[in-house]
Design a protein around this motif. Structure first.
Motif, short mmCIF file in Angstrom:
data_model
loop_
_atom_site.label_atom_id
_atom_site.label_comp_id
_atom_site.label_asym_id
_atom_site.label_seq_id
_atom_site.Cartn_x
_atom_site.Cartn_y
_atom_site.Cartn_z
N PHE A 161 0.81 -1.21 0.00
CA PHE A 161 0.00 0.00 0.00
C PHE A 161 0.85 1.28 0.00
N ASP A 162 2.13 1.14 -0.36
CA ASP A 162 3.02 2.29 -0.53
C ASP A 162 3.11 3.17 0.72
N VAL A 163 3.22 2.53 1.86
CA VAL A 163 3.41 3.29 3.10
C VAL A 163 4.83 3.85 3.12
N PRO A 164 5.00 5.17 3.28
CA PRO A 164 6.35 5.73 3.35
C PRO A 164 7.10 5.16 4.55
N GLU A 165 8.32 4.74 4.35
CA GLU A 165 9.08 4.15 5.45
C GLU A 165 10.13 5.13 5.98
N GLU A 166 11.28 5.20 5.34
CA GLU A 166 12.37 6.03 5.85
C GLU A 166 12.20 7.49 5.41
N PHE A 167 12.81 8.38 6.20
CA PHE A 167 12.83 9.81 5.86
C PHE A 167 14.08 10.12 5.04
N SER A 168 13.95 11.07 4.12
CA SER A 168 15.08 11.47 3.28
C SER A 168 16.09 12.27 4.11
N ALA A 169 17.29 12.41 3.55
CA ALA A 169 18.37 13.08 4.27
C ALA A 169 18.04 14.54 4.58
N ASP A 170 17.40 15.25 3.62
CA ASP A 170 17.11 16.67 3.88
C ASP A 170 16.04 16.83 4.96
N VAL A 171 15.08 15.90 5.01
CA VAL A 171 14.05 15.95 6.06
C VAL A 171 14.68 15.69 7.42
N LEU A 172 15.54 14.67 7.49
CA LEU A 172 16.20 14.36 8.75
C LEU A 172 17.11 15.50 9.20
N ALA A 173 17.79 16.14 8.24
CA ALA A 173 18.68 17.24 8.59
C ALA A 173 17.89 18.41 9.17
N GLU A 174 16.74 18.74 8.56
CA GLU A 174 15.93 19.83 9.09
C GLU A 174 15.40 19.47 10.48
N ALA A 175 15.00 18.22 10.65
CA ALA A 175 14.48 17.79 11.95
C ALA A 175 15.55 17.88 13.03
N GLU A 176 16.76 17.43 12.72
CA GLU A 176 17.85 17.51 13.69
C GLU A 176 18.16 18.96 14.04
N ASP A 177 18.14 19.83 13.04
CA ASP A 177 18.43 21.25 13.27
C ASP A 177 17.37 21.86 14.18
N ARG A 178 16.10 21.55 13.92
CA ARG A 178 15.01 22.11 14.73
C ARG A 178 15.02 21.54 16.14
N ALA A 179 15.39 20.28 16.27
CA ALA A 179 15.46 19.69 17.60
C ALA A 179 16.56 20.33 18.43
N ALA A 180 17.63 20.70 17.77
CA ALA A 180 18.76 21.31 18.49
C ALA A 180 18.53 22.78 18.80
N GLN A 181 17.60 23.42 18.08
CA GLN A 181 17.35 24.85 18.27
C GLN A 181 15.87 25.10 18.53
N ALA A 182 15.36 24.46 19.56
CA ALA A 182 13.95 24.59 19.89
C ALA A 182 13.60 26.04 20.21
N ARG A 183 12.48 26.52 19.63
CA ARG A 183 12.04 27.89 19.85
C ARG A 183 10.94 27.88 20.91
N LEU A 184 11.17 28.55 22.03
CA LEU A 184 10.21 28.57 23.12
C LEU A 184 9.48 29.89 23.18
N PRO A 185 8.17 29.88 23.40
CA PRO A 185 7.40 31.12 23.49
C PRO A 185 7.78 31.92 24.74
N GLU A 186 7.43 33.20 24.73
CA GLU A 186 7.71 34.05 25.88
C GLU A 186 6.80 33.73 27.06
N LEU A 187 5.53 33.44 26.79
CA LEU A 187 4.60 33.18 27.87
C LEU A 187 5.01 31.92 28.64
N ASP A 188 5.19 32.07 29.94
CA ASP A 188 5.64 30.96 30.79
C ASP A 188 4.44 30.38 31.53
N ALA A 189 4.08 29.13 31.22
CA ALA A 189 2.98 28.46 31.90
C ALA A 189 3.50 27.23 32.64
N THR A 190 4.77 27.27 33.02
CA THR A 190 5.34 26.10 33.70
C THR A 190 4.82 25.95 35.12
#
Length: 477
Positions: free
Chosen positions: A28-57
């Motif tokens: 049924f053509d289920v996508p399996e692995e992610f491409s290198a550019d997708v993984l690279a963007e994901a790693e970059d975003r994971a390393a540079q998480a953007r947090l909102p100013e509003l603190d609800a901790t």
């Protein structure tokens, strides 16, 4: 059936023998692995998480999911407020890590949703995000779309606020443990009001004419000897938790309709002829349908373990046909409601696992802040219904093929044997039966098939490769 949260199974490593689920995904053509550019963007975003100013901790959120889940979309806290309640609901802010038109966005559109097979999870987003930097894991600082919904004593929303905020979940809880705590009266403070609020929202849903079939799901389960099938119904706590998501989806739909732009999950009202047919069928299946009662009210009082009630619920599926995603920009859709929910409704609470939730959340965040959604966001909305329809279709096909293959695998070598079963659907000598001792549904032929009756059936076909199981009627009970 209406379930807001997506059910997440576990993957025990014990099962080693059984159907070839990987071959089904490939078919049924289920996508399996992610491409290198997708993984690279994901790693970059994971390393540079953007947090909102509003603190609800300071809000002691907890997550509530199936055992072993890692892609945690929602964290909740319930509190009393005068004679009403305050629902604080933090949703993973996937828009903070996935940009429109980027590689991650393009791959998510291709996948549509996370797909769960018995042996593995095929995620919507790379695990570094979905099970890591974007997931609302316990004791981690995370970006969230924070819904604050104040309810009156009748469970009706009187105030809705939505803002981006940084949150920290205090604990990762699971359904069986929380159900045990609810039964013992020892729920933790963030969930202490869940039985009360959940039951109240369920009553309001019945008042609106909502329809929840509540039929057990047929699930493939791992065992030390391979795979088997089981029927699994929801625990009460799962139903209460689902009401929090449904409440949020109703509030999201209200924001969209008031703002004149959005993406709704729609379902037309049940056709009168289907309701009439179901009412005529009720007496023969032992269902009391008193004058003036809506279908949802009747269905809510049924016991799916009773053969007649199970057959009635099988027929009641006809009331929930025609679900779709409906985008609009300007005039609201001609039919904005969802017959299963009993109100307009939008998907916004599972953005780690379902594509449309990210877009719906972004629309709501803009409207709640008094802003117009961006041009790029608005331009994306019309194409989402087709993407989700294709994804839903593929998911249904894979899930059906997985169950069919497992049924045939469990019955291999047993052709010619007879089984006790219940007829749940029949018409003109053909129907569907559910075996008493195995969680298996199969097609059956025989002139004496009547919904809601117990029968003896003989297994004629158990084809693992073709994924076919077929019975013939041997004798009626």
């Amino acid at each position: 059936m209406v379930r807001a949260p997506i059910r997440v199974p576990r993957w025990p490593e014990a099962a080693t023998e059984g159907p070839d689920f990987a071959a089904i995904r490939a078919e049924f053509d289920v996508p399996e692995e992610f491409s290198a550019d997708v993984l690279a963007e994901a790693e970059d975003r994971a390393a540079q998480a953007r947090l909102p100013e509003l603190d609800a901790t300071d809000v002691p959120f907890v997550t509530l999911d199936p055992v072993g889940s890692r892609d945690l979309d929602q964290a909740v806290h319930l509190a009393a407020r005068g004679d009403g309640y305050r629902v604080s609901y933090a949703i993973a802010d996937v828009g903070a890590v996935v940009d429109l038109k980027g590689p991650l966005d393009g791959e998510a559109r291709r996948r549509g949703q996370t797909l769960y097979s018995p042996d593995r999870r095929t995620p919507l987003h790379p695990p570094v995000l979905s099970e890591g930097a974007a997931s609302l894991l316990a004791d981690q600082l995370r970006a969230a779309a924070l819904w604050t919904i104040d309810l009156d004593a009748d469970g009706e929303p009187v105030r809705v606020e939505l803002r981006r905020a940084r949150v920290r979940s205090r604990a990762q809880l699971d359904y069986p443990s929380v159900q045990a705590q609810a039964d013992a009266g020892t729920l933790p403070e963030p969930l202490a009001l869940l039985p009360e609020v959940g039951a109240l929202l369920q009553r309001r849903a019945t008042d609106r004419g909502a329809i929840e079939l509540g039929t057990p799901d047929q699930e493939v389960v791992a065992t030390p000897d391979g795979w088997t099938l089981a029927f699994r119904g929801d625990l009460p706590v799962e139903g209460w938790n689902a009401e929090i998501s449904l409440l949020t989806g109703r509030c999201a739909a209200g924001l969209m309709l008031d703002g004149g732009v959005g993406l709704l999950r729609t379902l037309p009202p049940a056709p009168p002829q289907d309701v009439a047919r179901l009412r005529q069928l009720a007496p023969a299946l032992g269902v009391d349908w008193h004058e003036g009662r809506a279908p949802g009210e009747v269905i809510a009082g049924l016991d799916p373990t009773r053969p007649g009630h199970a057959a009635f619920l099988e027929e009641a599926v006809s009331l929930l046909r025609g679900a779709a995603y409906t985008a609009f920009d300007g005039a609201p859709p001609e039919q904005p409601g969802h017959g299963g929910v009993g109100a307009p409704y939008a998907h916004v609470t599972a953005p780690l696992r379902r594509l449309v939730d990210r877009f719906g959340t972004e629309v709501c965040l803009a409207l709640a802040a008094g802003r117009e959604p961006s041009a790029d966001l608005r331009a994306a909305l019309p194409g989402l219904p087709a993407l989700m329809a294709a994804s839903d279709r593929r998911t249904r096909e894979v899930e059906r093929a997985v169950v069919d293959a497992t049924e045939a695998w469990l019955l291999r070598g047993r052709v010619g044997e007879t089984f006790s079963a219940v007829v749940v659907e029949a018409d003109d000598g053909r129907g569907t039966v559910v075996l008493d001792d195995l969680a298996i549904r199969g097609r059956c032929t025989g002139a004496g098939l009547r919904p809601g009756t117990r029968v003896r059936v003989r297994l004629e076909v158990a084809d693992v490769v073709g994924r076919v199981v077929r019975f013939t009627l041997e004798e009626s009970a």
